[in-house]
Design a protein around this motif. Structure first.
Motif, mmCIF file in Angstrom:
data_model
loop_
_atom_site.group_PDB
_atom_site.id
_atom_site.type_symbol
_atom_site.label_atom_id
_atom_site.label_comp_id
_atom_site.label_asym_id
_atom_site.label_seq_id
_atom_site.Cartn_x
_atom_site.Cartn_y
_atom_site.Cartn_z
ATOM 1 N N SER A 267 0.804 -1.226 0.000
ATOM 2 C CA SER A 267 0.000 0.000 0.000
ATOM 3 C C SER A 267 0.835 1.274 0.000
ATOM 4 C CB SER A 267 -0.923 0.011 1.229
ATOM 5 O OG SER A 267 -0.144 -0.060 2.417
ATOM 6 N N LYS A 268 2.159 1.139 -0.032
ATOM 7 C CA LYS A 268 3.016 2.317 0.067
ATOM 8 C C LYS A 268 3.715 2.610 -1.262
ATOM 9 C CE LYS A 268 4.020 2.009 5.016
ATOM 10 N NZ LYS A 268 5.088 1.870 6.039
ATOM 11 N N VAL A 269 3.867 3.901 -1.531
ATOM 12 C CA VAL A 269 4.666 4.350 -2.674
ATOM 13 C C VAL A 269 5.808 5.192 -2.118
ATOM 14 C CG1 VAL A 269 4.724 5.652 -4.820
ATOM 15 C CG2 VAL A 269 2.666 4.343 -4.211
ATOM 16 N N PHE A 270 7.029 4.817 -2.440
ATOM 17 C CA PHE A 270 8.198 5.499 -1.913
ATOM 18 C C PHE A 270 8.726 6.473 -2.968
ATOM 19 C CE2 PHE A 270 7.896 1.372 0.128
ATOM 20 C CZ PHE A 270 7.947 1.726 1.476
ATOM 21 N N LYS A 271 8.867 7.741 -2.577
ATOM 22 C CA LYS A 271 9.190 8.792 -3.541
ATOM 23 C C LYS A 271 10.560 9.401 -3.260
ATOM 24 C CE LYS A 271 4.288 9.947 -4.036
ATOM 25 N NZ LYS A 271 3.260 11.011 -3.928
ATOM 26 N N SER A 272 11.181 9.917 -4.332
ATOM 27 C CA SER A 272 12.497 10.534 -4.191
ATOM 28 C C SER A 272 12.686 11.629 -5.229
ATOM 29 C CB SER A 272 13.606 9.486 -4.362
ATOM 30 O OG SER A 272 14.876 10.095 -4.426
ATOM 31 N N SER A 273 13.348 12.702 -4.829
ATOM 32 C CA SER A 273 13.702 13.765 -5.773
ATOM 33 C C SER A 273 14.877 13.368 -6.647
ATOM 34 C CB SER A 273 14.049 15.046 -5.005
ATOM 35 O OG SER A 273 15.117 14.828 -4.106
ATOM 36 N N CYS A 274 15.448 12.196 -6.385
ATOM 37 C CA CYS A 274 16.530 11.670 -7.230
ATOM 38 C C CYS A 274 15.988 10.962 -8.478
ATOM 39 C CB CYS A 274 17.389 10.677 -6.443
ATOM 40 S SG CYS A 274 18.223 11.349 -5.002
ATOM 41 N N LEU A 275 14.689 10.764 -8.536
ATOM 42 C CA LEU A 275 14.072 10.056 -9.654
ATOM 43 C C LEU A 275 13.327 11.040 -10.551
ATOM 44 C CD1 LEU A 275 12.612 7.022 -7.664
ATOM 45 C CD2 LEU A 275 14.634 6.998 -9.151
ATOM 46 N N PRO A 276 13.201 10.725 -11.837
ATOM 47 C CA PRO A 276 12.435 11.599 -12.729
ATOM 48 C C PRO A 276 11.020 11.799 -12.216
ATOM 49 C CG PRO A 276 13.666 9.966 -13.984
ATOM 50 C CD PRO A 276 13.797 9.571 -12.544
ATOM 51 N N LYS A 277 10.463 13.013 -12.389
ATOM 52 C CA LYS A 277 9.153 13.353 -11.823
ATOM 53 C C LYS A 277 8.058 12.392 -12.255
ATOM 54 C CE LYS A 277 9.771 18.361 -11.239
ATOM 55 N NZ LYS A 277 9.214 19.693 -11.570
ATOM 56 N N LYS A 278 8.089 11.968 -13.506
ATOM 57 C CA LYS A 278 7.010 11.130 -14.020
ATOM 58 C C LYS A 278 7.308 9.637 -13.894
ATOM 59 C CE LYS A 278 5.454 14.609 -17.364
ATOM 60 N NZ LYS A 278 5.180 14.899 -18.799
#
Length: 430
Positions: A267-278
């Protein structure tokens, strides 16, 4: 190449079991060697050929190394004649819930050994598997189930099965064996010389650093378990060496994302500013699948990414008192692979890269993320992590030179050769 075998059959490590059981005197190499080589039925003046099989069960792949050695005469030194190498992905840890597939993987790779080694030599050729960070990161019960499957495959095979032929190797042994192997292959370890090269190994689950300090203060101020003593050519050396479990390049991705050890992954989505926005994808490591993405309406770029990576490095990686004047460092595994992906070196030849080269390329990739999002969405994250690891972690200066290579003298730059020869010290094959 004779020198490669010479050193590795002489060295012994104190404080932990790497060459345990070796009782040679270290001063009469020919006598000791005569006791440990396979007994072959050949004329007295004929060259003797023997073999060793080493499996490197890493976090991202499983590799088989089949080594061919030649003993030309009883008073001379054996020569490493050839290495046959093959690898498959993913690593055995990906089969944490399906250990039988791990056994199938090993069974298929053993075909390489059967094709390389003459049938008459099978029963006297040792086969060994050492697992590294991938299995260290698994729950013990799951790791044990995989090792049991591998052991069953070995027991069914026609090769010689030494005691403790299937084990998880500790990080200290991994770092030292890699250091000895690389220094042998580069010709930096001969009698009466202390000129050596350091090694940096970046795997998927762990990373290692090993070098011979020039300053006694490096030894005195370092944590005791960061210093390993071993005897070589009647001289005791003190090596700075440490393995950081969880700081391999793929484990570091999870740490930066806040996903390492997280629960409720579905149920979790892990986000990072190191990855492309889309960017959004399911990503699997160590038998677990993670939902990861960029930050669609947030900011990206090198500066933000570097801040994320500092959380993975600072307070975790110990900075040696001195890294200057230690000579050249050889860096391999993911240091090499990501430098190739970033266009810093040629994938065949390798080359020398300065720490600042990683930084400059990381900035270019991260600040123009969309150009690299399709082919290599992790390139910004990985290059930034490597830069942060080298600078804020180990404390390398920006002009520090790293020799990036995959092979030296046609032999893989890993711990596998040293581990193979260590087994020839420990066992008697008749």
């Amino acid at each position: 190449m004779a020198a490669v075998t010479y050193l590795l059959l002489l060295w012994s490590v104190t404080g932990f079991s790497v060459a345990q059981g070796y009782t040679g005197n270290g001063g009469n190499f020919a006598v000791d060697l005569g006791n440990i080589l396979p007994t072959l039925t050949r004329p007295a003046n004929a060259s003797r050929i023997f073999y060793g099989i080493m499996f490197d069960a890493g976090s991202t792949g499983t590799r088989i190394h089949v080594y061919t050695f030649i003993q030309k005469d009883s008073d001379g030194l054996p020569v490493l004649d050839n290495e046959m190498f093959q690898s498959v992905k993913p690593g055995l840890s990906a089969y944490a819930d399906m250990p039988e597939i791990a056994g199938y993987t090993i069974r298929q790779l053993l075909r390489v050994a059967k094709k390389t080694i003459p049938r008459l030599e099978w029963k006297r050729t040792p086969v060994v598997l050492k697992a590294t960070a991938g299995l260290r990161l698994l729950p013990p019960a799951k790791a044990h189930a995989i090792l049991e499957e591998v052991q069953d495959v070995f027991d069914e095979s026609p090769f010689f099965i030494p005691d403790d032929s299937v084990t998880i190797m500790n990080g200290t042994s991994e770092g030292i064996l890699a250091w000895v192997t690389v220094n042998f292959l580069t010709g930096h370890l001969y009698p009466n010389t202390k000129k050596t090269v350091g090694i940096l190994d970046l795997g998927g689950g762990s990373t290692q650093i090993s070098f011979l300090p020039k300053s006694k203060k490096t030894i005195s101020v370092s944590p005791p378990d960061y210093i390993a003593k071993f005897d070589m050519f009647n001289t005791t050396y003190e090596l700075y060496t440490h393995s950081y479990l969880g700081n391999g390049i793929k484990a570091a991705r999870l740490s930066a994302l806040g996903a390492l050890g997280a629960k409720g992954l579905e149920s979790k989505v892990f986000k990072s500013s190191c990855l492309p926005k889309k960017f959004r994808d399911d990503w699997t490591f160590g038998g677990l699948t993670y939902k990861i993405s960029g930050i669609p309406y947030g900011y990206t770029g090198y500066k933000l990414c570097y801040q994320e990576m500092q959380k993975v490095v600072k307070g975790i990686i110990h900075q040696p008192y001195e890294l200057r004047d230690t000579g050249l460092f050889y860096a391999f595994s993911y240091y090499f692979d990501r430098a190739v992906d970033a266009g810093l070196i040629d994938g065949t030849q390798g080359g020398t890269v300065l720490v600042r080269d990683f930084r400059k390329r990381a900035k270019e990739v991260c600040n123009k993320m969309s150009r690299h999002s399709t082919m290599s969405p992790f390139l910004c994250m990985d290059l930034t992590y490597i830069t942060c690891l080298l600078k804020d972690g180990f404390g390398f200066k920006e002009n520090a030179a790293l020799q990036l290579t995959k092979k030296v003298n046609s032999v893989e730059t890993s711990w596998a050769l040293g581990a193979t020869l260590s087994h020839f010290q420990n066992i008697r094959i008749h």
